[in-house]
Design an enzyme around this catalytic site. Structure first.
Site, PDB file in Angstrom:
ATOM      1  N   HIS A  34      29.582  25.334  18.228  1.00 34.27           N
ATOM      2  CA  HIS A  34      30.212  25.854  18.888  1.00 34.27           C
ATOM      3  C   HIS A  34      31.702  25.274  19.236  1.00 34.27           C
ATOM      4  O   HIS A  34      31.560  23.965  19.975  1.00 34.27           O
ATOM      5  CB  HIS A  34      29.261  26.083  20.313  1.00 34.27           C
ATOM      6  CG  HIS A  34      29.974  27.013  21.465  1.00 34.27           C
ATOM      7  ND1 HIS A  34      28.547  28.248  21.581  1.00 34.27           N
ATOM      8  CD2 HIS A  34      30.726  27.107  21.671  1.00 34.27           C
ATOM      9  CE1 HIS A  34      29.610  28.524  22.442  1.00 34.27           C
ATOM     10  NE2 HIS A  34      30.205  28.040  22.517  1.00 34.27           N
ATOM     11  N   ARG A 131      27.042  35.990  31.378  1.00 28.98           N
ATOM     12  CA  ARG A 131      26.789  35.345  32.609  1.00 28.98           C
ATOM     13  C   ARG A 131      28.421  36.109  32.988  1.00 28.98           C
ATOM     14  O   ARG A 131      29.463  35.848  33.719  1.00 28.98           O
ATOM     15  CB  ARG A 131      27.390  34.107  32.620  1.00 28.98           C
ATOM     16  CG  ARG A 131      25.881  32.922  32.329  1.00 28.98           C
ATOM     17  CD  ARG A 131      26.571  31.219  32.158  1.00 28.98           C
ATOM     18  NE  ARG A 131      26.789  30.931  32.940  1.00 28.98           N
ATOM     19  CZ  ARG A 131      25.854  29.894  33.865  1.00 28.98           C
ATOM     20  NH1 ARG A 131      24.891  29.953  33.703  1.00 28.98           N
ATOM     21  NH2 ARG A 131      26.297  29.450  34.913  1.00 28.98           N
ATOM     22  N   HIS A 182      24.961  26.021  25.611  1.00 23.87           N
ATOM     23  CA  HIS A 182      24.503  24.763  26.280  1.00 23.87           C
ATOM     24  C   HIS A 182      23.467  24.580  27.076  1.00 23.87           C
ATOM     25  O   HIS A 182      23.862  24.311  28.261  1.00 23.87           O
ATOM     26  CB  HIS A 182      25.662  25.449  27.568  1.00 23.87           C
ATOM     27  CG  HIS A 182      27.436  25.837  26.809  1.00 23.87           C
ATOM     28  ND1 HIS A 182      27.605  24.856  25.718  1.00 23.87           N
ATOM     29  CD2 HIS A 182      28.060  26.848  27.405  1.00 23.87           C
ATOM     30  CE1 HIS A 182      29.092  26.479  25.144  1.00 23.87           C
ATOM     31  NE2 HIS A 182      29.284  26.866  26.301  1.00 23.87           N
ATOM     32  N   ASP A 249      31.693  21.700  21.912  1.00 18.49           N
ATOM     33  CA  ASP A 249      31.915  23.111  22.661  1.00 18.49           C
ATOM     34  C   ASP A 249      33.613  22.659  23.249  1.00 18.49           C
ATOM     35  O   ASP A 249      34.260  23.588  23.929  1.00 18.49           O
ATOM     36  CB  ASP A 249      31.769  23.667  23.869  1.00 18.49           C
ATOM     37  CG  ASP A 249      31.986  24.882  25.695  1.00 18.49           C
ATOM     38  OD1 ASP A 249      31.996  25.616  24.769  1.00 18.49           O
ATOM     39  OD2 ASP A 249      31.735  24.155  26.809  1.00 18.49           O
TER      40      ASP A 249
END
Length: 293
Positions: A34, A131, A182, A249
């Site tokens: 990611h 989100r 996550h 990330d």
């Protein structure tokens, strides 16, 4: 590029550039599952509805960081600042000097020809960021799943943790597996016995839901090494080691903690997954299966 590129001053910081080497040797074929790439702004315009403006984080920067970590493969994920314009992502896949896969964001109007073109370039899934707005909603998930199933793709979800119970009900209507971003971003204060985390464990036990062990700072109430996140990661790994994926990330957009060094993030694996064979499974075998390396 669908928009006219106009330079806008970044509103968030970039990653630490002096990446340190991990304290252990990454296994051959290790994958960062990611990351995002951004810019250059002169080439790829950001959507006017974006929440933030990042500094450039180019494919060359990303590969340089992976090289220091000893990681051979990567997965680029479409960020919300581009909404459904996947041009930068697809160009990054094409220009990368190391094996890469991609996770795109599309609307219901995407054509089968475009999906097939993306597959050729290395895309292996579609992201639904529920989100924050990225141009699509959850209502298109079943239809998208049916269309991408023949390609062997999956759906990647970033959702509020209280909605995991609804995802469990949705699974029966989905023709593909799901990957959750996550560590699920469950409320850290509820502990591993909290209802949201227990709902995530139920999803994992179905065998159809994978979890990215990434971005602990987005859950943690502490700074690195984010010790309050460790029990959650260990429980997930113990529950379904074959469905865990690891990621940096990078470049760590919009975090409120201190910017971490990616080498230090990699070192968390020694505490999260002490067993070397299991660690290799998470770093090499699982992403090879999930992303078709």
């Amino acid at each position: 590029m669908s928009l006219t590129a106009v330079y806008t001053q970044p509103t968030i910081p970039g990653p630490i550039t002096g990446t340190v080497q991990p304290q252990f040797e990454m296994p051959s074929g290790a994958c960062d599952c990611h990351a995002h790439i951004f810019g250059p702004q002169s080439r790829y315009a950001y959507d006017p509805k974006r929440r933030y403006t990042p500094p450039d984080a180019l494919i060359t920067d990303y590969v340089r960081m992976l090289t220091v970590l000893g990681i051979d493969r990567g997965v680029l994920v479409q960020p919300s600042v581009y909404m459904t314009d996947n041009t930068a992502l697809l160009d990054g896949l094409a220009e990368s000097p190391i094996p890469m896969r991609g996770i795109a964001v599309v609307g219901a109007d995407v054509t089968d020809a475009e999906l097939e073109r993306m597959h050729t370039l290395g895309v292996r899934g579609l992201r639904l960021n529920l989100r924050f707005d990225n141009g699509v909603g959850a209502d298109i998930a079943p239809a998208l799943a049916r269309r991408i199933a023949p390609l062997g793709w999956h759906l990647q979800f970033r959702i509020m943790s209280e909605n995991y119970a609804s995802v469990l009900r949705m699974l029966d209507d989905l023709a593909v597996d799901i990957v959750v971003d996550h560590i699920g971003q469950v409320p850290i204060e509820d502990g591993v016995s909290g209802k949201d985390f227990q709902a995530l464990l139920k999803l994992v036990r179905t065998g159809r839901v994978w979890v990215k062990l990434s971005a602990p700072m987005r859950m943690s109430k502490e700074e690195l090494p984010y010790a309050d996140v460790t029990p959650f990661v260990r429980e997930l790994v113990a529950t379904a080691p074959s469905q865990m994926l690891w990621a940096t990330d990078w470049p760590h957009t919009t975090i409120t903690n201190q910017m971490p060094n990616d080498g230090a993030l990699a070192d968390l694996l020694l505490d999260w997954i002490p067993d070397e064979a299991t660690r290799r499974r998470v770093l090499v075998d699982n992403p090879a299966k999930r992303y078709g390396f």
